[in-house]
Design a protein around this motif. Structure first.
Motif, PDB file in Angstrom:
ATOM      1  N   LEU A   1      40.292   4.810  11.353  1.00  0.00           N
ATOM      2  CA  LEU A   1      39.336   3.863  11.671  1.00  0.00           C
ATOM      3  C   LEU A   1      39.280   3.801  13.321  1.00  0.00           C
ATOM      4  O   LEU A   1      38.240   3.617  13.952  1.00  0.00           O
ATOM      5  CB  LEU A   1      39.280   2.384  10.860  1.00  0.00           C
ATOM      6  CG  LEU A   1      38.439   1.346  11.298  1.00  0.00           C
ATOM      7  CD1 LEU A   1      36.919   1.786  11.083  1.00  0.00           C
ATOM      8  CD2 LEU A   1      38.705   0.041  10.691  1.00  0.00           C
ATOM      9  N   ILE A   2      40.503   3.342  13.835  1.00  0.00           N
ATOM     10  CA  ILE A   2      40.465   3.286  15.350  1.00  0.00           C
ATOM     11  C   ILE A   2      40.079   4.517  16.051  1.00  0.00           C
ATOM     12  O   ILE A   2      39.292   4.226  17.110  1.00  0.00           O
ATOM     13  CB  ILE A   2      42.120   3.026  15.735  1.00  0.00           C
ATOM     14  CG1 ILE A   2      42.694   1.646  14.670  1.00  0.00           C
ATOM     15  CG2 ILE A   2      42.140   2.578  17.286  1.00  0.00           C
ATOM     16  CD1 ILE A   2      41.896   0.557  15.181  1.00  0.00           C
ATOM     17  N   VAL A   3      40.399   5.457  15.390  1.00  0.00           N
ATOM     18  CA  VAL A   3      39.837   6.774  16.155  1.00  0.00           C
ATOM     19  C   VAL A   3      38.264   6.854  15.783  1.00  0.00           C
ATOM     20  O   VAL A   3      37.783   7.365  16.924  1.00  0.00           O
ATOM     21  CB  VAL A   3      40.461   8.202  15.200  1.00  0.00           C
ATOM     22  CG1 VAL A   3      39.897   9.390  15.626  1.00  0.00           C
ATOM     23  CG2 VAL A   3      41.877   8.166  15.671  1.00  0.00           C
ATOM     24  N   MET A   4      37.691   6.453  14.739  1.00  0.00           N
ATOM     25  CA  MET A   4      36.093   6.624  14.750  1.00  0.00           C
ATOM     26  C   MET A   4      35.491   5.592  15.740  1.00  0.00           C
ATOM     27  O   MET A   4      34.571   5.979  16.166  1.00  0.00           O
ATOM     28  CB  MET A   4      35.859   5.904  13.353  1.00  0.00           C
ATOM     29  CG  MET A   4      36.097   6.933  12.193  1.00  0.00           C
ATOM     30  SD  MET A   4      35.541   8.684  12.256  1.00  0.00           S
ATOM     31  CE  MET A   4      35.956   9.369  10.632  1.00  0.00           C
ATOM     32  N   ILE A   5      36.133   4.672  15.956  1.00  0.00           N
ATOM     33  CA  ILE A   5      35.767   3.648  16.912  1.00  0.00           C
ATOM     34  C   ILE A   5      35.951   4.119  18.300  1.00  0.00           C
ATOM     35  O   ILE A   5      34.825   3.900  19.325  1.00  0.00           O
ATOM     36  CB  ILE A   5      36.436   2.123  16.927  1.00  0.00           C
ATOM     37  CG1 ILE A   5      36.317   1.468  15.412  1.00  0.00           C
ATOM     38  CG2 ILE A   5      35.692   1.344  18.002  1.00  0.00           C
ATOM     39  CD1 ILE A   5      36.777   0.291  15.270  1.00  0.00           C
ATOM     40  N   ALA A   6      37.017   4.670  18.516  1.00  0.00           N
ATOM     41  CA  ALA A   6      37.185   5.494  20.078  1.00  0.00           C
ATOM     42  C   ALA A   6      36.181   6.519  20.234  1.00  0.00           C
ATOM     43  O   ALA A   6      35.393   6.419  21.412  1.00  0.00           O
ATOM     44  CB  ALA A   6      38.604   5.827  20.205  1.00  0.00           C
ATOM     45  N   ILE A   7      35.884   7.351  19.161  1.00  0.00           N
ATOM     46  CA  ILE A   7      34.753   8.482  19.121  1.00  0.00           C
ATOM     47  C   ILE A   7      33.405   7.889  19.439  1.00  0.00           C
ATOM     48  O   ILE A   7      32.585   8.145  20.126  1.00  0.00           O
ATOM     49  CB  ILE A   7      34.759   9.427  18.013  1.00  0.00           C
ATOM     50  CG1 ILE A   7      36.116  10.103  18.040  1.00  0.00           C
ATOM     51  CG2 ILE A   7      33.683  10.351  17.930  1.00  0.00           C
ATOM     52  CD1 ILE A   7      36.121  11.189  18.849  1.00  0.00           C
ATOM     53  N   GLY A   8      32.943   6.920  18.521  1.00  0.00           N
ATOM     54  CA  GLY A   8      31.682   5.980  18.523  1.00  0.00           C
ATOM     55  C   GLY A   8      31.644   5.427  20.124  1.00  0.00           C
ATOM     56  O   GLY A   8      30.512   5.629  20.696  1.00  0.00           O
ATOM     57  N   THR A   9      32.232   4.603  20.624  1.00  0.00           N
ATOM     58  CA  THR A   9      32.232   3.851  21.820  1.00  0.00           C
ATOM     59  C   THR A   9      32.234   5.148  23.094  1.00  0.00           C
ATOM     60  O   THR A   9      31.281   4.950  24.067  1.00  0.00           O
ATOM     61  CB  THR A   9      33.393   3.110  22.174  1.00  0.00           C
ATOM     62  OG1 THR A   9      34.547   3.674  22.207  1.00  0.00           O
ATOM     63  CG2 THR A   9      33.259   1.856  21.343  1.00  0.00           C
ATOM     64  N   THR A  10      33.116   6.237  22.879  1.00  0.00           N
ATOM     65  CA  THR A  10      32.953   7.159  23.682  1.00  0.00           C
ATOM     66  C   THR A  10      31.401   7.861  23.865  1.00  0.00           C
ATOM     67  O   THR A  10      30.765   8.237  24.943  1.00  0.00           O
ATOM     68  CB  THR A  10      33.913   8.243  23.532  1.00  0.00           C
ATOM     69  OG1 THR A  10      35.233   7.786  23.499  1.00  0.00           O
ATOM     70  CG2 THR A  10      33.955   9.399  24.358  1.00  0.00           C
TER      71      THR A  10
END
Length: 329
Positions: free
Chosen positions: A194-203
């Motif tokens: 989930l943290i990775v998904m948020i990192a990808i999305g904000t990027t």
């Protein structure tokens, strides 16, 4: 160029069908694609984009086709730069290889949604306020300078959203397959996925801020802006696995992109001045823009590969360090 509502619907439906097909392939069997599989998929998506551009040229004329190809090449190059950051994120969070496809697919879907929103907002702003071009142009010049002066290791830093989420959400130490959340001792926890998904999305959000002004500098037709972005993002997942090792060799990519974005920024400002009645400010034809973009990217790629090959040869010729002899006592 007028695009009917039915053409919009058919285009969006076809692109969604491709995205759903991609998702079903990943969901059915999460795996790391082979070189052959990745090559076939990337060739398929590039072929569709080229066929669309040729069809558009035949149907709407050379100017529309040239604007699409110029926009697609620019957005595709920016998407490749996206991959650098994706690789850094995947490495930093140690995402297992078999689950990286899912992360990339979600990243592509989020990028499509965010860019669609920005395209709608940008088109609306341009239709009412011509001075927006000056803002877009200045922003692209700033982005070009930032690309040319930034270091690779500075390309990803945890933003405020990610920092807040990590503080608020209790997170497990390890991955639980590809699940975003899981239960431990009856309590709900977020997983690193989930943290990775948020990192990808904000990027993706930050990259959309760069890419949308760039494409509006080449065409103001919302349909061309949307399709150029959509086709540039399609196949990005497979491209990650196809050229993941090659990305390290594209040492001048940031400089090439900075030249492209800088050129488009200047083009936007000059054309905005032209429309404001400044007689000496020229309008740059789309074929000139296409030639400059294609030429810059070609020179960048060739120069990068030549430099990498030269560095590899130099590394193999370096003599091994000679151990110092210790005098006998």
């Amino acid at each position: 160029m007028h695009v009917s509502m039915s053409a919009w619907i058919i285009t969006i439906a076809a692109l969604l069908a491709l995205l759903v097909l991609d998702f079903l392939i990943v969901a059915r069997k999460p795996h790391e694609p082979s070189l052959r599989e990745a090559t076939l998929w990337v060739s398929f998506y590039v072929g569709i984009a080229v066929a669309f551009g040729v069809g558009l040229t035949l149907a709407a004329g050379g100017e529309a086709g040239g604007e699409f190809f110029a926009g697609w090449l620019t957005e595709y190059s920016l998407s490749v730069d996206n991959l650098f950051v994706f690789i850094i994120i995947m490495g930093r969070f140690a995402v297992p290889r078999q689950y990286q496809q899912k992360v990339l697919l979600v990243g592509v879907a989020l990028a499509l949604v965010m860019r669609g929103i920005f395209i709608a907002l940008g088109a609306e702003a341009i239709s009412h306020f011509n001075w927006v071009f000056f803002i877009f142009g200045a922003f692209l010049l700033f982005t070009a300078w930032k690309l040319a002066t930034s270091k690779e290791e500075d390309e990803f830093k945890e933003n405020i959203v990610l920092v807040k989420v990590r503080k608020v959400l209790p997170t497990t130490e390890g991955y639980h397959q590809a699940r975003l959340t899981t239960r431990v001792d009856g309590k709900r926890f977020a997983t690193p996925m989930l943290i990775v998904m948020i990192a990808i999305g904000t990027t993706d959000l930050l990259f959309a801020l760069d890419s949308i002004p760039a494409i509006f500098g080449l065409t103001q037709h919302a349909y061309l802006v949307f399709t150029a972005n959509a086709f540039a993002l399609m196949g990005l997942r497979q491209l990650f696995f196809l050229i993941g090792g090659l990305l390290d060799r594209l040492v001048y990519l940031s400089y090439g992109l900075s030249v492209v974005l800088g050129f488009i920024g200047v083009k936007l400002i000059l054309e905005a001045m032209h429309h404001q009645g400044v007689s000496w400010a020229p309008e740059i034809p789309i074929l000139v823009s296409l030639a400059i973009i294609l030429g810059t990217l070609t020179i960048t790629a060739v120069a990068s590969l030549v430099k990498s090959a030269r560095d590899d040869r130099a590394a193999t010729k370096e003599p091994a360090p000679v151990a110092e002899e210790v005098p006998a006592e």
